[in-house]
Design an enzyme around this catalytic site. Sequence first.
Site, mmCIF file in Angstrom:
data_model
loop_
_atom_site.group_PDB
_atom_site.id
_atom_site.type_symbol
_atom_site.label_atom_id
_atom_site.label_comp_id
_atom_site.label_asym_id
_atom_site.label_seq_id
_atom_site.Cartn_x
_atom_site.Cartn_y
_atom_site.Cartn_z
ATOM 1 N N ARG A 1 8.704 0.651 -2.895
ATOM 2 C CA ARG A 1 9.378 1.656 -3.720
ATOM 3 C C ARG A 1 9.990 1.119 -4.999
ATOM 4 O O ARG A 1 10.033 1.838 -5.999
ATOM 5 C CB ARG A 1 10.441 2.365 -2.861
ATOM 6 C CG ARG A 1 9.814 3.275 -1.816
ATOM 7 C CD ARG A 1 10.795 3.700 -0.766
ATOM 8 N NE ARG A 1 11.230 2.580 0.050
ATOM 9 C CZ ARG A 1 12.095 2.666 1.037
ATOM 10 N NH1 ARG A 1 12.650 3.819 1.331
ATOM 11 N NH2 ARG A 1 12.427 1.586 1.743
ATOM 12 N N CYS B 1 1.920 3.066 9.719
ATOM 13 C CA CYS B 1 2.246 4.390 9.169
ATOM 14 C C CYS B 1 2.942 5.245 10.229
ATOM 15 O O CYS B 1 2.429 5.420 11.331
ATOM 16 C CB CYS B 1 0.971 5.088 8.693
ATOM 17 S SG CYS B 1 1.322 6.732 8.072
ATOM 18 N N PRO C 1 0.848 -1.187 0.000
ATOM 19 C CA PRO C 1 0.000 0.000 0.000
ATOM 20 C C PRO C 1 0.886 1.240 0.000
ATOM 21 O O PRO C 1 1.802 1.334 0.818
ATOM 22 C CB PRO C 1 -0.777 -0.111 1.326
ATOM 23 C CG PRO C 1 -0.045 -1.096 2.165
ATOM 24 C CD PRO C 1 0.806 -1.933 1.267
HETATM 25 C C1 LIG Z 1 5.111 6.998 -1.218
HETATM 26 C C2 LIG Z 1 4.835 5.977 -0.147
HETATM 27 C C3 LIG Z 1 3.563 5.884 0.394
HETATM 28 C C4 LIG Z 1 3.281 4.916 1.382
HETATM 29 N N1 LIG Z 1 2.000 4.795 1.844
HETATM 30 C C5 LIG Z 1 1.693 3.747 2.668
HETATM 31 C C6 LIG Z 1 0.336 3.454 3.004
HETATM 32 O O1 LIG Z 1 -0.610 4.120 2.559
HETATM 33 N N2 LIG Z 1 0.110 2.396 3.829
HETATM 34 C C7 LIG Z 1 1.124 1.617 4.325
HETATM 35 O O2 LIG Z 1 0.868 0.640 5.050
HETATM 36 N N3 LIG Z 1 2.400 1.876 4.016
HETATM 37 C C8 LIG Z 1 2.701 2.886 3.180
HETATM 38 N N4 LIG Z 1 3.993 3.077 2.780
HETATM 39 C C9 LIG Z 1 5.037 2.120 3.248
HETATM 40 C C10 LIG Z 1 5.197 0.994 2.241
HETATM 41 O O3 LIG Z 1 4.022 0.220 2.140
HETATM 42 C C11 LIG Z 1 6.369 0.072 2.644
HETATM 43 O O4 LIG Z 1 6.103 -0.446 3.918
HETATM 44 C C12 LIG Z 1 7.698 0.803 2.684
HETATM 45 O O5 LIG Z 1 7.858 1.653 1.564
HETATM 46 C C13 LIG Z 1 8.869 -0.185 2.735
HETATM 47 O O6 LIG Z 1 8.862 -1.049 1.622
HETATM 48 P P1 LIG Z 1 9.836 -0.805 0.337
HETATM 49 O O7 LIG Z 1 11.232 -0.701 0.867
HETATM 50 O O8 LIG Z 1 9.594 -1.983 -0.544
HETATM 51 O O9 LIG Z 1 9.404 0.492 -0.273
HETATM 52 C C14 LIG Z 1 4.302 4.057 1.846
HETATM 53 C C15 LIG Z 1 5.586 4.177 1.310
HETATM 54 C C16 LIG Z 1 5.869 5.114 0.316
HETATM 55 C C17 LIG Z 1 7.255 5.186 -0.255
#
Ligand SMILES: Cc1cc2nc3c(=O)[nH]c(=O)nc-3n(C[C@H](O)[C@H](O)[C@H](O)COP(=O)(O)O)c2cc1C
Length: 330
Positions: free
Chosen positions: A229, A102, A18
């Site tokens: 990301r 969050c 998400p």
């Molecule tokens: C732009 C952005 C928006 C995000 N919005 C949410 C969200 O709405 N809900 C949530 O649970 N995590 C949110 N996250 C966290 C991501 O779901 C994820 O946990 C975090 O980016 C780490 O994973 P990654 O290293 O694969 O990006 C967000 C992250 C980013 C970068």
Amino acid sequence: MAKIGNIDVGDFPLLLAPMEDVSDPPFRALCKEQGADVVYTEFISSEGLIRDAAKSTMKLDIYEKERPVGIQIFGANLESMLQSVEIVEKSGPDIIDINFGCPVKKVVSKGAGAGILKDIDLMVSLTEAMVKHTKLPVTVKTRLGWDHDSIKIVEVAERLQDVGCQAISIHGRTRAQMYKGEADWAPIAEVKNNPRMHIPVFGNGDVDSPERAMEMRDKFGLDGAMIGRASIGYPWFFREVKHFFKTGEHLPPPNMKERLDAARRHLQMAIDWKGEKLGVFETRRHYTNYFKGIPHFKEYRMKMVTSDDSADVFAAFDEVEREFANYEFA
Ligand SMILES: Cc1cc2nc3c(=O)[nH]c(=O)nc-3n(C[C@H](O)[C@H](O)[C@H](O)COP(=O)(O)O)c2cc1C
């Protein structure tokens, strides 16, 4: 084979994380086409939903083609969360996900998102009440803990499972870390290794290459990888991971035609879904990655990210096609 409730999500599923203003229906559809096994909406405020705030209710839209899809909600008030479960159900998602991760101040200060990591009893009782209030599988996305000194994720995950949570996705950082440092997957593996755990445990945080996804599966023994990301402006990440799992080899990166096709479809779907203004605005963040690596690209990228008129953005895509048709991406 991992299962979320009765939903078969395959062997080591890849989940689109998400992400606010990113994981919208157009982007989820593109990720699904490229191999995402489960997709989640961005988080949706339970308070916004029960007030019928247009911005929140619009986020409930789902396309048939993206299933299975989870709608993620956040909040700290039991009544609002239960009411929002009823609202969410009307959109027909396959899964309801609760955001307990969050880290942003405006969410945490109300005790929601990662704020609830300071009150594990409330986290568990909210989950239990939501599980009882719906026939849909309820999943949880959370972090390791509030801060380094309060990591109790093994116990927390077990308690969530015991009240009926059907899968847990864990971002390997604490709230205090926000997005800093490296995600630590060892505590997630501890959750998985707890012999009492039987629901899927999905790892999240810093999966940015097929090798890292493989490490999450083979070294850490997790049940699936949630990817955030690395997919922004690069929905092909999912197919690249899958190809690597199958063959041990890297797929060549998508060519210009595929990238332009995705960018055009993405923009068009976004406009169809949320209108010209927001569609143009919210697709901007993907262009850097769609066209990453092309030398002297700034002029074109600026046109894509500064124009409010989709015709100009589509014209910029056409120009890129003329100028760089044969560009080979590394
Ligand atoms: C732009 C952005 C928006 C995000 N919005 C949410 C969200 O709405 N809900 C949530 O649970 N995590 C949110 N996250 C966290 C991501 O779901 C994820 O946990 C975090 O980016 C780490 O994973 P990654 O290293 O694969 O990006 C967000 C992250 C980013 C970068």
